[in-house]
Write a protein that holds these residues in place. Structure first.
Motif, short mmCIF file in Angstrom:
data_model
loop_
_atom_site.label_atom_id
_atom_site.label_comp_id
_atom_site.label_asym_id
_atom_site.label_seq_id
_atom_site.Cartn_x
_atom_site.Cartn_y
_atom_site.Cartn_z
N ALA A 76 19.98 5.60 -9.47
CA ALA A 76 20.82 4.69 -10.26
C ALA A 76 20.22 4.45 -11.75
O ALA A 76 18.87 4.16 -11.44
CB ALA A 76 21.00 3.61 -9.39
N ASP A 77 20.93 4.55 -12.56
CA ASP A 77 20.49 4.46 -13.91
C ASP A 77 20.96 2.75 -14.56
O ASP A 77 22.32 2.68 -14.65
CB ASP A 77 21.02 5.37 -15.02
N LEU A 78 20.16 1.82 -13.97
CA LEU A 78 20.64 0.38 -14.36
C LEU A 78 20.46 -0.09 -15.61
O LEU A 78 19.24 -0.06 -16.19
CB LEU A 78 19.72 -0.29 -13.41
N GLY A 79 21.54 -0.44 -16.08
CA GLY A 79 21.44 -0.77 -17.59
C GLY A 79 21.50 0.74 -18.47
O GLY A 79 20.70 0.90 -19.35
N CYS A 80 22.66 1.55 -18.32
CA CYS A 80 22.40 2.57 -18.55
C CYS A 80 22.69 3.03 -20.26
O CYS A 80 22.39 4.21 -20.80
CB CYS A 80 23.34 3.73 -17.72
N PHE A 129 29.73 2.47 -13.37
CA PHE A 129 30.07 1.29 -12.81
C PHE A 129 29.86 0.28 -13.79
O PHE A 129 28.75 0.19 -14.52
CB PHE A 129 29.09 0.91 -11.48
N LEU A 130 30.82 -0.68 -14.06
CA LEU A 130 30.68 -1.85 -14.96
C LEU A 130 30.17 -2.82 -14.18
O LEU A 130 30.74 -3.37 -12.92
CB LEU A 130 32.19 -1.77 -15.33
N ALA A 131 29.24 -3.60 -14.36
CA ALA A 131 28.54 -4.59 -14.05
C ALA A 131 28.92 -5.86 -14.56
O ALA A 131 29.31 -5.93 -15.77
CB ALA A 131 26.97 -4.35 -13.96
N GLN A 132 29.02 -7.01 -13.66
CA GLN A 132 29.24 -8.54 -14.24
C GLN A 132 27.93 -9.09 -14.27
O GLN A 132 27.11 -9.08 -13.07
CB GLN A 132 30.08 -9.12 -13.22
N GLY A 133 27.45 -9.39 -15.43
CA GLY A 133 26.15 -10.12 -15.41
C GLY A 133 24.89 -9.41 -14.97
O GLY A 133 24.85 -8.29 -15.06
N GLU A 134 24.00 -10.06 -14.09
CA GLU A 134 22.99 -9.50 -13.68
C GLU A 134 23.19 -9.07 -12.21
O GLU A 134 22.24 -9.30 -11.43
CB GLU A 134 21.52 -10.30 -14.15
N SER A 135 24.41 -8.30 -11.79
CA SER A 135 24.49 -7.92 -10.66
C SER A 135 24.61 -6.64 -10.58
O SER A 135 24.65 -5.91 -11.66
CB SER A 135 25.60 -8.54 -10.01
N ILE A 136 24.04 -5.95 -9.37
CA ILE A 136 24.11 -4.55 -9.29
C ILE A 136 25.53 -3.81 -8.34
O ILE A 136 25.40 -4.39 -7.19
CB ILE A 136 22.83 -3.90 -8.62
N PRO A 137 26.56 -3.18 -8.89
CA PRO A 137 27.63 -3.13 -8.08
C PRO A 137 27.53 -1.83 -7.47
O PRO A 137 28.47 -0.97 -7.25
CB PRO A 137 28.84 -2.96 -9.26
N LEU A 138 26.48 -1.67 -6.70
CA LEU A 138 26.33 -0.68 -5.66
C LEU A 138 25.87 -1.16 -4.33
O LEU A 138 25.54 -2.24 -4.11
CB LEU A 138 25.07 0.26 -6.12
N PRO A 139 26.48 -0.19 -3.59
CA PRO A 139 26.34 -0.67 -2.13
C PRO A 139 24.87 -0.51 -1.53
O PRO A 139 23.81 0.01 -2.16
CB PRO A 139 27.04 0.46 -1.13
N GLN A 172 23.98 19.01 -6.22
CA GLN A 172 24.14 18.25 -5.08
C GLN A 172 23.61 16.91 -5.40
O GLN A 172 23.57 15.97 -4.12
CB GLN A 172 23.01 18.96 -3.85
N GLY A 173 23.13 16.61 -6.37
CA GLY A 173 22.84 15.24 -6.61
C GLY A 173 23.92 14.30 -7.37
O GLY A 173 25.01 14.81 -7.43
N LYS A 174 23.36 13.06 -7.63
CA LYS A 174 24.20 12.21 -8.29
C LYS A 174 23.76 11.29 -8.97
O LYS A 174 22.79 10.50 -8.61
CB LYS A 174 25.15 11.30 -6.96
N ILE A 175 24.20 10.64 -9.98
CA ILE A 175 23.84 9.69 -10.84
C ILE A 175 24.84 8.62 -10.71
O ILE A 175 25.90 8.90 -11.08
CB ILE A 175 23.48 10.11 -12.49
N LYS A 176 24.29 7.51 -10.68
CA LYS A 176 25.19 6.25 -10.70
C LYS A 176 24.88 5.49 -11.54
O LYS A 176 23.69 4.83 -11.74
CB LYS A 176 24.79 5.28 -9.46
N ALA A 177 25.49 5.43 -12.69
CA ALA A 177 25.18 4.73 -13.98
C ALA A 177 26.02 3.39 -14.23
O ALA A 177 27.18 3.27 -13.97
CB ALA A 177 25.61 5.62 -15.19
#
Length: 190
Positions: free
Chosen positions: A37-41, A89-99, A57-62
């Motif tokens: 996960a690249d948080l604040g990509c 993924f578009l985040a709202q404020g300081e939340s992380i929209p990932l499971p 086989q890998g995945k980037i969650k940006a």
């Protein structure tokens, strides 16, 4: 929000010199097949580089709060042929929209000093890490320099380590990477 203001305002060559992504990822230990996960990509400087390393086989969650940045990342991923490895993924404020337990690694590059509640954000980062998951932080060094955030927005290595411990991270190492930045690596506690 000035999260990436600096990195957007200078040219790619300068940024590549300041943040040689391959060198940073080898120092952190990014491997094929990992989910990162690249948080604040931002516009995806690290996401695009990481996508090449993790392979098909890998995945980037940006994740970012600005849709324009995410769009420019998607476009660049198309151009370099890694679009199927990068989910945005578009985040709202300081939340992380990932499971929960979604990724092996969370990268937070030049973002933590911006947050109103970095402790809460780091706790949320714990949530998205799988067992044995790792947090990788790139941050500005706490010293006067002509670029980057104000000195009072920066923290010392000790201050970052204390914050990460408070958020429940373990096995924390930190090292000075170059004149401007430090790298911190920590294990999630789950």
């Amino acid at each position: 929000m000035s999260m990436h203001e600096y990195s957007h305002h200078h040219n790619p060559e300068q940024r590549a010199k300041m943040f040689p992504a391959e060198k940073i990822f080898s120092r952190f230990g990014l491997k094929p097949n990992q989910y990162l996960a690249d948080l604040g990509c931002g516009s995806g400087y690290f996401s695009l580089k990481a996508a090449k390393i993790v392979g098909i086989q890998g995945k980037i969650k940006a994740v970012d709060i600005m849709s324009e940045r995410i769009q420019s990342l998607q476009q660049a991923a198309q151009e370099q042929g890694t679009a199927e490895r990068i989910e945005t993924f578009l985040a709202q404020g300081e939340s992380i929209p990932l499971p929960n337990k979604d990724v092996d690694v969370a990268l937070i590059a030049n973002v933590l000093h911006e947050l109103h509640d970095p402790l809460n954000y780091l706790r949320d980062t714990q949530r998205i890490l799988r067992n044995q998951g790792e947090l990788w932080v790139i941050e500005w060094r706490k010293k006067e320099m002509p670029m980057g955030p104000q000195l009072n927005e920066r923290r010392s290595v000790e201050e970052w380590i204390t914050l990460l411990e408070e958020a429940g991270f373990e096995d924390i190492w930190a090292q000075i990477f170059n004149e401007t930045h430090i790298l911190i690596k920590a294990k999630g506690s789950n």
